[in-house]
Design an enzyme around this catalytic site. Structure first.
Site, mmCIF file in Angstrom:
data_model
loop_
_atom_site.group_PDB
_atom_site.id
_atom_site.type_symbol
_atom_site.label_atom_id
_atom_site.label_comp_id
_atom_site.label_asym_id
_atom_site.label_seq_id
_atom_site.Cartn_x
_atom_site.Cartn_y
_atom_site.Cartn_z
ATOM 1 N N TYR A 105 0.853 -1.189 0.000
ATOM 2 C CA TYR A 105 0.000 0.000 0.000
ATOM 3 C C TYR A 105 0.884 1.233 0.000
ATOM 4 O O TYR A 105 1.796 1.339 0.816
ATOM 5 C CB TYR A 105 -0.906 0.013 1.241
ATOM 6 C CG TYR A 105 -1.840 1.202 1.269
ATOM 7 C CD1 TYR A 105 -2.933 1.264 0.404
ATOM 8 C CD2 TYR A 105 -1.634 2.276 2.136
ATOM 9 C CE1 TYR A 105 -3.792 2.356 0.407
ATOM 10 C CE2 TYR A 105 -2.488 3.370 2.141
ATOM 11 C CZ TYR A 105 -3.566 3.403 1.273
ATOM 12 O OH TYR A 105 -4.408 4.502 1.272
ATOM 13 N N ASP A 158 9.310 3.733 -0.073
ATOM 14 C CA ASP A 158 8.193 4.319 0.661
ATOM 15 C C ASP A 158 8.461 4.076 2.144
ATOM 16 O O ASP A 158 8.273 2.977 2.649
ATOM 17 C CB ASP A 158 6.884 3.656 0.215
ATOM 18 C CG ASP A 158 5.681 4.189 0.985
ATOM 19 O OD1 ASP A 158 5.882 4.871 2.015
ATOM 20 O OD2 ASP A 158 4.551 3.908 0.564
ATOM 21 N N LYS A 164 3.566 10.549 8.066
ATOM 22 C CA LYS A 164 3.202 10.047 9.400
ATOM 23 C C LYS A 164 4.066 10.615 10.522
ATOM 24 O O LYS A 164 4.019 11.800 10.813
ATOM 25 C CB LYS A 164 3.218 8.523 9.403
ATOM 26 C CG LYS A 164 2.137 7.926 8.489
ATOM 27 C CD LYS A 164 1.798 6.499 8.829
ATOM 28 C CE LYS A 164 0.953 5.835 7.783
ATOM 29 N NZ LYS A 164 -0.400 5.515 8.161
HETATM 30 N N1 PMP Z 1 2.614 4.531 2.192
HETATM 31 C C1 PMP Z 1 2.515 3.660 3.199
HETATM 32 C C2 PMP Z 1 3.551 2.600 3.350
HETATM 33 C C3 PMP Z 1 1.467 3.743 4.110
HETATM 34 O O1 PMP Z 1 1.387 2.855 5.104
HETATM 35 C C4 PMP Z 1 0.515 4.774 3.954
HETATM 36 C C5 PMP Z 1 -0.641 4.945 4.922
HETATM 37 N N2 PMP Z 1 -0.910 3.899 5.749
HETATM 38 C C6 PMP Z 1 0.660 5.652 2.885
HETATM 39 C C7 PMP Z 1 1.720 5.513 2.025
HETATM 40 C C8 PMP Z 1 -0.328 6.753 2.658
HETATM 41 O O2 PMP Z 1 -0.193 7.733 3.622
HETATM 42 P P1 PMP Z 1 -1.395 8.749 3.915
HETATM 43 O O3 PMP Z 1 -2.485 7.955 4.560
HETATM 44 O O4 PMP Z 1 -0.769 9.780 4.806
HETATM 45 O O5 PMP Z 1 -1.813 9.329 2.620
#
Ligand code: PMP
Length: 455
Positions: free
Chosen positions: A163, A265, A293
């Site tokens: 994700y 990521d 985050k």
């Molecule tokens: N990349 C990863 C690995 C994530 O876990 C998440 C959110 N859980 C995101 C991107 C997306 O981040 P956001 O919810 O702040 O858009």
């Protein structure tokens, strides 16, 4: 080691009992839900906030604790899906953000703090330049546009089951069903949502995690057409799936050989598994890093960065990158205090020590009861995985015991420990978690282990 058989009927009975308890504890949440459903689809601002039996509505947080609108107090291991390694209402953040609010919180102009946060992120992650955004989604979207702009290529490669946020490029094969997967050597590209143009989904190729040969094959078959591989160096949306020894080195070598940019990521791993995330922990440097985050201490933020020669493509007439709230003063103040005053070397030592106690404590309980599970973690992140053997990739994850995972979540919630729902997430520790908080977590896990093996 003794291996207990967990009786499926007993688990079902326990789930029914725990749902009743959950409902009895949260009447006000249900009331709000009724009203919420009239204005918010599913009654929540983000679909991830919806989880059976129904979503909770939270009223406040302090330190390592949160309270729902029914007044139930929880020890918080959810921490905003891992956005709060600082914990709730950290006194230094309350002070700095209050002061920032008094001096104005929004100019849509750069502040000096943005420069300082940029410098600190570069130092931690081995980057030369960064740009800010407002979420993990924006960070991966912006990084992928940059990769396409720099290379002049359209295709991207992602990992099956990963994700990376909710934009179209990456909402492909996030959680494909067992019948949709396609062969392991050519996984299908399955959009997660309606509304994603087939042409966009087709530009995202999918390869399995922990199998460098899969990446090599995809890049060979699409030679000269792939801009980037985007990857979570540790998969943290399948619980926790670690990179096998040598895997990150292998994908670094392969992407280089094919002139493909490697994009980490690190939205979750970022400042939680080491000061400089996976870049530091594994010593394999990607071309671009995406962050969000926990770097923002609980304020909305995102960032992406890399080498100067790549990042300098961000300019008029080349790669577009903008946003009204990018680098806004609240986020920059929060990030600066978080990175320079709260997530210090001491904080990381403490995460490691508490994590070791929590993971080994869970392992001990699992062993004692012969449960078909294991516990794993690193830095401030950890989880129990509901499978007998360590997972290698998404296809392994499909074999996880979903009922046991759900029961585990209900047990924790009903006993005052707030855990992220679902199989995909993991616990996060904050600098405000005490050693007693770790023991309280273990006590609930012990009770769960005893009850599921008692039947
Ligand atoms: N990349 C990863 C690995 C994530 O876990 C998440 C959110 N859980 C995101 C991107 C997306 O981040 P956001 O919810 O702040 O858009």
């Amino acid at each position: 080691m003794r291996r207990a058989t967990v009786d499926g009927n007993a688990v079902e009975r326990l789930i029914a009992r725990e749902i009743e308890t959950f409902q009895a504890r949260t009447p006000r949440c249900r009331q709000i839900l009724e009203r919420a459903r009239r204005v918010l689809p599913l009654g929540v601002p983000s679909t991830f906030q919806e989880h059976p039996p129904y979503p909770l509505y939270v009223s406040r947080g302090q330190g390592s604790h949160v309270w729902d609108v029914d007044g139930n107090e929880y020890l918080d291991y959810h921490l905003g899906f891992g956005s709060l390694a600082v914990g709730h209402a950290h006194p230094r953040l309350v002070e700095a953000l209050s002061e920032r609010l008094r001096r104005g919180s929004m100019f849509a102009m750069a502040t000096e703090e943005a420069v300082l946060v940029g410098e600190e992120l570069c130092r931690r992650f081995g980057l030369e330049m960064v740009r800010f955004s407002n979420s993990g989604t924006e960070s991966t979207m912006d990084a992928l546009r940059l990769a396409r702009g720099v290379t002049g290529r359209d295709l991207i490669v992602k990992i099956e089951g990963s994700y990376h946020g909710h934009h179209d490029y990456v909402m492909v094969s996030v959680k494909p069903g067992p019948d949709e997967l396609g062969p392991l050597d050519h996984p299908a590209s399955i959009p997660l949502s309606t509304g994603i143009p087939a042409a966009v989904a087709a530009m995202t190729l999918v390869v399995p995690f922990n199998r460098p040969e899969g990446l090599e094959r995809a890049l060979r078959e699409h030679e000269g057409k792939v801009a980037a591989l985007i990857i979570e160096p540790v998969m943290m949306n399948l619980g926790i799936v670690h990179p096998a020894a040598g895997y990150l080195e292998a994908i670094r070598r392969i992407t280089r050989e094919h002139d493909v940019l490697l994009v980490y990521d690190e939205v979750k791993t970022g400042v939680t598994i080491a000061p400089g995330g996976a870049c530091e922990r594994y010593g394999v440097q990607p071309d671009l890093v995406c962050l969000a985050k926990s770097i923002g201490g609980g304020i909305t933020i995102g960032a992406f960065g890399g080498r100067r020669e790549l990042m300098e493509h961000v300019r008029p007439g080349d790669v577009a990158h903008q946003g009204t709230f990018n680098g806004n003063p609240l986020a920059m103040t929060a990030a600066l205090v978080t990175l320079t005053e709260i997530l210090t070397a001491d904080a990381y030592e403490r995460f490691e020590r508490q994590e070791e106690r929590l993971v080994s404590g869970c392992q001990e309980i699992i062993r004692e009861h012969g449960l078909p599970m294991y516990s794993t973690g690193l830095g401030a992140k950890g989880c129990v995985m509901f499978a007998p053997e360590p997972l290698m990739d998404y296809r392994d994850y499909l074999r996880i015991d979903k009922d046991l995972a759900y029961l585990h979540w209900l047990y924790f919630m009903n006993r005052g420990v707030f855990m992220p729902p679902g199989l995909d997430e993991q616990w996060t520790l904050s600098v405000q978690h005490s050693d007693e908080d770790i023991e309280a977590h273990l006590a609930v896990f012990r009770e769960f282990a005893r009850d599921v093996t008692a039947a």
